[in-house]
Design a protein around this motif. Structure first.
Motif: not given
Lengths: 420, 295
Positions: A169-178, A51-54
């Motif tokens: 197309m839209e950028a929607g949610p891909v998976s829960s680790s996003r 759930g984090t990213r640099p």
């Protein structure tokens, strides 16, 4: 043209942030957020926490606020170790939503939560969190919207012609680790998600009844107890690196509701010159100290419109890192302004911190409005006044296709054409 | 289409030749252009001065980074009271400007009081020895005597040995935070007065402090502090946001005011205004209206 320029940066920042980060190996992946666990030696391991990213700019560890649109406005997300202050709107209708998004994002990402409130039991707050939207249901959302406006999609755009060339197309949610999820406000979060999550609640009426031997301090007892509680949790759960046996590092998300209201025992909202005028600012300073030395991020909602002394608001702003103000149109003259007809209020990004850097990411457009739809809370660019360059921009976080227009927008487009 | 032409025009102006090249070599770090404007260099830094940094409606912390790296390059002993950000923040920015704060701290050139970290230590655990931020535990704000004692111990010149460092420098970021922590403006002014008497007069060093200007917020305590310091200081650097609002290419305006010039023949109270844009590793200054984006 400014329109194309903004559109360009928009797509760049959503679509390829991750790609940019991976290619930019020299700066982003070799520096860790300095707020993380005590290691002052400046070690450069990449901390991989769910759930984090640099951050692309300076390698600062970021967490999502729960609203991808807000993440984008804040330069990618909320930095770990910082405070996000939400200045509540007048009737406190929309700020609890941002608060809930933040907490829901914590549950979905598997972070630990600390919820503090003087008004509502934290267990009840957690029950009312919005349900995360998984890919199919979000796509269904978009399709419903598209169907209702299908008849207008054939109209060619005359002024904003560049937008027509954009992919639909839209950028929607891909998976829960996003990083960053979408939520459905009309549904409650599934019970099992709450049960599997780790959360700590601080409900002031419960804590204040127990006698506590504390030396007299200029902090009101409510703030004092809350600070002790937070420090206790951080120390015991090892968020400040004090417990090296912990294998899996995690983020602590702290949410404090209605800080500064009279329910906390602080009369800063009641009188202009109160005795405990330094209580709130001292609390914020020490809270910031706690956050800077641990893996945590904090959201605070504060009824700043009630604070009588303007100097205190300025000090509180200086002591917080990120400050976002909500201004709802209910009861104000802006409600009848035709420009704001589609929206429920304005959102002001008052302050963004410059962490580890001389510069910071800031969006060019300052006129942002929010709208609470049946299921989603969206943020869009809007205009203050019509002008030759008047265009309507949409944030790519909640990318409503530029080719799909709603009736009022078409009407506005027509009026712009007439002005031309 | 005319807006396509406009966007192509915008691309043309970013030519380095349109802006005068700085005299200092970029490897020196700090902000060479600011050194030019202030007519100083690390080799010939003046002594015995109080410099006031002030920001209104914008963030003036870039000035703090400049002076920190400037005095470290000038081989001065620096005591840095960092009240609002963590040490690693200043360290990372310092590295972009060409100084390593950790190395300076290890060789004894730099003494840092990390306000945020120390506040947590002081607040939650009773300390045996008196701590500079002891006032956080007390209900009634006292004075900053312990903080002054800390500064004095940090910058005291070593007796008997030859001078390793050029002059002592005290840098405070920022004094307005002390007001938020319950100190009265008079207590803060007393602290600055004591530091000036010791560091500037006795030890011929420099003091640099940052104060926020609250502007419309009518913060009386802050105004008292700001006015009091403005009268005492030799050099005032005031970073202001633009009156017309936010601009991508011009981040603000810097007013430089020299007061109490040391040479009697120099102009009285010289006043200059420049606009600036902050970049990743430097700040570029230009005369009002002469931003490269506009020309």
């Amino acid at each position: 043209m400014a329109a194309a320029g903004t559109c360009g940066t928009g797509t760049r920042s959503t679509g390829s942030v991750v790609a940019a980060a991976s290619t930019n190996n020299v700066t982003s992946f070799h520096r860790r957020g300095p707020r993380a666990s005590g290691a002052d030696s400046g070690c450069s391991r990449l901390v991989s926490i769910a759930g984090t990213r640099p951050s692309v700019r300076n390698g600062q560890l970021l967490v999502s606020t729960g609203l991808p649109a807000l993440d984008q406005l804040l330069g990618g997300g909320l930095a770990v170790g910082t405070v996000l202050l939400i200045e509540e709107d007048k009737y406190n209708i929309y700020s609890p939503l941002l608060f809930k998004y933040f907490l829901a994002e914590g549950i979905v990402s598997g972070h630990a939560l600390l919820v503090a409130s003087a008004k509502e039991d934290p267990a009840d707050i957690l029950q009312k969190l919005p349900a995360p939207l998984i890919d199919d249901s979000y796509k269904k959302e978009c399709d419903e919207d598209v169907c209702s406006h299908k008849t207008e999609s054939d109209v060619k755009m005359k002024i904003a012609w560049r937008y027509q060339l954009l992919p639909k197309m839209e950028a929607g949610p891909v998976s829960s680790s996003r990083f960053g999820h979408y939520y459905d406000i009309s549904k409650r979060i599934p019970q099992q998600l709450i049960e599997t999550s780790k959360w700590h609640g601080f409900f002031l009426p419960e804590k204040i009844s127990s006698t506590f031997n504390v030396e007299p301090c200029s902090l009101t007892s409510g703030y004092m107890k809350l600070l002790q509680f937070i420090q206790n949790i951080i120390y015991e759960e090892g968020f400040d690196g004090s417990n090296p046996q912990k294998k899996q590092k995690n983020i602590l998300r702290i949410g404090i509701q209605n800080l500064g209201s009279p329910l906390w025992g602080d009369d800063i909202c009641c009188t202009e010159n109160c005795d405990t005028s330094h209580s709130l600012t001292k609390f914020l300073y020490i809270l910031r100290g706690l956050l800077r030395t641990s893996l945590s991020a904090c959201i605070i909602t504060m009824p700043t419109h009630l604070i009588q002394n303007k100097a205190v608001i300025a000090r509180v702003t200086n002591l917080s890192d990120t400050v976002v103000g909500l201004e709802s149109f209910i009861g104000s003259e802006k409600e009848t302004n035709p420009l704001y007809k589609d929206y429920h209020g304005l959102i002001h990004i008052r302050q963004i911190p410059r962490l580890n850097n001389l510069i910071y990411d800031i969006s060019d457009v300052k006129d942002l409005a929010f709208k609470l739809k049946k299921k989603l809370f969206t943020i869009e660019y809007t205009l203050r006044s019509y002008g030759i360059r008047g265009q309507k921009y949409l944030l790519s976080g909640h990318l409503r296709k530029f080719a799909v227009k709603k009736k009022p927008y078409l009407r506005r487009l027509q009026t712009l054409k007439n002005i031309y | 289409m005319w807006w396509v032409l406009l966007s192509s025009l915008r691309c043309i102006h970013y030519s380095p030749s349109s802006h005068p090249a700085p005299l200092c070599v970029p490897e020196l770090g700090m902000f060479p252009e600011l050194n030019n404007l202030l007519n100083t260099s690390p080799e010939g830094a003046e002594q015995g001065k109080l410099t006031l940094l002030c920001d209104a409606k914008t963030d003036g912390s870039f000035l703090v980074h400049h002076f920190l790296s400037f005095y470290l390059k000038a081989n001065c002993k620096v005591c840095f009271v960092a009240l609002v950000q963590s040490f690693s923040h200043y360290n990372i920015v310092g590295q972009k400007l060409g100084v390593s704060l950790t190395a300076a701290r290890e060789r004894g050139q730099l003494v840092v009081l990390e306000g945020l970290k120390s506040a947590v230590d002081v607040f939650f655990q009773p300390q045996e020895e008196p701590h500079p931020l002891q006032f956080l535990r007390e209900a009634n704000a006292g004075d900053l005597q312990l903080l002054y004692a800390f500064v004095r111990d940090a910058l005291e010149p070593v007796d008997g040995g030859e001078a390793v460092w050029r002059c002592p420098v005290l840098l405070v970021d920022d004094l307005s935070a002390l007001l938020s922590l319950g100190m009265g403006p008079v207590a803060v002014l007393d602290f600055v007065h004591y530091c000036r008497a010791t560091v500037c007069r006795e030890w011929k060093g420099n003091v640099v402090v940052l104060v926020h200007d609250s502007g419309d917020a009518e913060d009386e305590e802050n105004d008292v502090l700001l006015n009091g310091l403005s009268h005492q200081s030799h050099l005032i650097l005031r970073a202001e946001g633009l009156a017309t609002g936010f601009c991508k290419d011009v981040h603000g305006q810097l007013r430089i005011l020299w007061r109490r010039p040391l040479q009697p023949t120099a102009h009285r109270d010289r006043n200059l205004t420049y606009q600036y844009k902050i970049q990743d590793k430097s700040v570029s200054f230009f005369a009002k209206g002469m931003s490269p984006a506009v020309l």
